[in-house]
Scaffold this motif. Structure first.
Motif, short mmCIF file in Angstrom:
data_model
loop_
_atom_site.label_atom_id
_atom_site.label_comp_id
_atom_site.label_asym_id
_atom_site.label_seq_id
_atom_site.Cartn_x
_atom_site.Cartn_y
_atom_site.Cartn_z
N ASN A 9 0.86 -1.18 0.00
CA ASN A 9 0.00 0.00 0.00
C ASN A 9 0.90 1.22 0.00
O ASN A 9 1.53 1.53 1.00
CB ASN A 9 -0.93 0.00 1.21
CG ASN A 9 -1.89 1.20 1.20
OD1 ASN A 9 -1.74 2.11 0.39
ND2 ASN A 9 -2.85 1.19 2.09
N THR A 11 -0.05 4.40 -0.54
CA THR A 11 -0.71 5.67 -0.23
C THR A 11 0.22 6.52 0.63
O THR A 11 0.86 6.02 1.56
CB THR A 11 -2.03 5.41 0.52
OG1 THR A 11 -2.87 4.61 -0.29
CG2 THR A 11 -2.74 6.72 0.83
N GLU A 35 -3.76 7.66 -3.45
CA GLU A 35 -4.58 6.49 -3.12
C GLU A 35 -4.00 5.26 -3.79
O GLU A 35 -3.61 5.31 -4.96
CB GLU A 35 -6.03 6.70 -3.57
CG GLU A 35 -6.96 5.56 -3.22
CD GLU A 35 -8.38 5.82 -3.67
OE1 GLU A 35 -9.30 5.76 -2.82
OE2 GLU A 35 -8.59 6.09 -4.88
N HIS A 36 -3.94 4.16 -3.05
CA HIS A 36 -3.47 2.90 -3.61
C HIS A 36 -4.26 1.78 -2.95
O HIS A 36 -4.18 1.58 -1.73
CB HIS A 36 -1.97 2.72 -3.36
CG HIS A 36 -1.40 1.51 -4.01
ND1 HIS A 36 -0.26 0.87 -3.57
CD2 HIS A 36 -1.82 0.79 -5.10
CE1 HIS A 36 0.00 -0.17 -4.34
NE2 HIS A 36 -0.94 -0.24 -5.27
N THR A 37 -5.06 1.09 -3.74
CA THR A 37 -5.86 -0.03 -3.25
C THR A 37 -5.69 -1.20 -4.20
O THR A 37 -4.94 -1.12 -5.19
CB THR A 37 -7.36 0.35 -3.17
OG1 THR A 37 -7.88 0.47 -4.52
CG2 THR A 37 -7.57 1.67 -2.44
N GLU A 38 -6.42 -2.28 -3.93
CA GLU A 38 -6.35 -3.43 -4.84
C GLU A 38 -6.92 -3.10 -6.22
O GLU A 38 -6.66 -3.81 -7.19
CB GLU A 38 -7.11 -4.62 -4.23
CG GLU A 38 -8.60 -4.44 -4.09
CD GLU A 38 -9.02 -3.66 -2.86
OE1 GLU A 38 -10.24 -3.50 -2.66
OE2 GLU A 38 -8.13 -3.21 -2.09
N ARG A 39 -7.67 -2.00 -6.32
CA ARG A 39 -8.25 -1.61 -7.62
C ARG A 39 -7.31 -0.78 -8.47
O ARG A 39 -7.57 -0.56 -9.65
CB ARG A 39 -9.55 -0.83 -7.39
CG ARG A 39 -10.63 -1.63 -6.69
CD ARG A 39 -11.92 -0.84 -6.57
NE ARG A 39 -11.72 0.40 -5.83
CZ ARG A 39 -11.75 0.50 -4.50
NH1 ARG A 39 -11.94 -0.59 -3.77
NH2 ARG A 39 -11.57 1.65 -3.90
N GLU A 160 -5.70 -1.98 -11.91
CA GLU A 160 -5.46 -3.08 -10.97
C GLU A 160 -4.19 -3.85 -11.34
O GLU A 160 -4.04 -4.33 -12.46
CB GLU A 160 -6.65 -4.05 -10.98
CG GLU A 160 -6.51 -5.21 -10.02
CD GLU A 160 -7.74 -6.11 -10.03
OE1 GLU A 160 -7.68 -7.17 -9.39
OE2 GLU A 160 -8.74 -5.76 -10.70
#
Length: 212
Positions: A9, A11, A35-39, A160
């Motif tokens: 992550n 972020t 922002e950094h997510t699995e998406r 992703e």
């Protein structure tokens, strides 16, 4: 740090372009990851200037700029997506700030209370916000608004698994973000200052791997 998408992550981190990254937009760039997510991931390049100053931008949107500290500041090229739109990265703002708190404490309070004062704001762990609504510009026009501000045209995005793949290819160095690099360091020095957070200089990078 590995490129394992199950755990990574980034972020509130910097991505620092490695020499092998020759893309016109990202060559020798520093990207602040909002922002950094699995998406996927979203960020702003913080060291590429556009041909607009803040004064010029405000003229284009028919607003005065009553913040002498910002008049000659450059508007940046935040990335290749939606380059016609403005993205404002700034200290977190409280609707009713506590005058006894420091700026840092107030910023963390704003994130924890989820009470950002602008209409369209992304709250970023680490005490920053990114706002895309015009009300933040109107606040600056009135001589108010956030104390520290970076305005960019466009943003950078990864789908992703895309950023993880680029990390695995050694395209980027990564390091936790230092807001002083974003707001208090001249644009031309931000690449070297970001690398300095890792104890590196640009001439050392050719033999370095892309993870920190």
């Amino acid at each position: 740090m590995t490129a394992d998408s199950a755990s990574i992550n980034l972020t509130h981190h910097f991505l620092i372009a490695m020499p092998g990254l020759e893309d016109e937009t990202f060559s020798k760039s520093v990207v602040y990851v909002c922002e950094h997510t699995e998406r996927g991931a979203l960020g702003l390049v913080i060291n590429k200037v556009s041909d607009l100053s803040m004064r010029g931008l405000f003229e284009k949107v028919d607003l005065d700029l009553n913040r002498p500290d910002l008049i000659d500041a450059p508007v940046l090229q935040g990335g290749p997506v939606h380059t016609e739109r403005g993205f404002v990265l700034h200290d977190a703002m409280l609707a009713n700030p506590d005058p006894e708190l420091t700026d840092e404490e107030s910023a963390l309070n704003a994130v924890s209370k989820h009470d950002a004062i602008y209409a369209s704001t992304m709250r970023i762990p680490g005490g920053l916000e990114m706002t895309t609504s015009k009300d933040v510009l109107e606040a600056l026009s009135a001589g108010h608004g956030p104390r520290r501000v970076l305005v960019s045209l466009g943003y950078s995005s990864w789908g992703e698994g895309q950023l993880e793949s680029e990390l695995a290819e050694n395209s980027w160095l990564t390091v936790p973000a230092d807001t002083a690099v974003i707001f208090e360091t001249p644009v031309a020095q931000r690449y070297e200052r970001a690398m300095g957070l890792l104890g590196l200089q640009s001439w050392m990078l050719s033999s370095q791997v892309g993870h920190a």
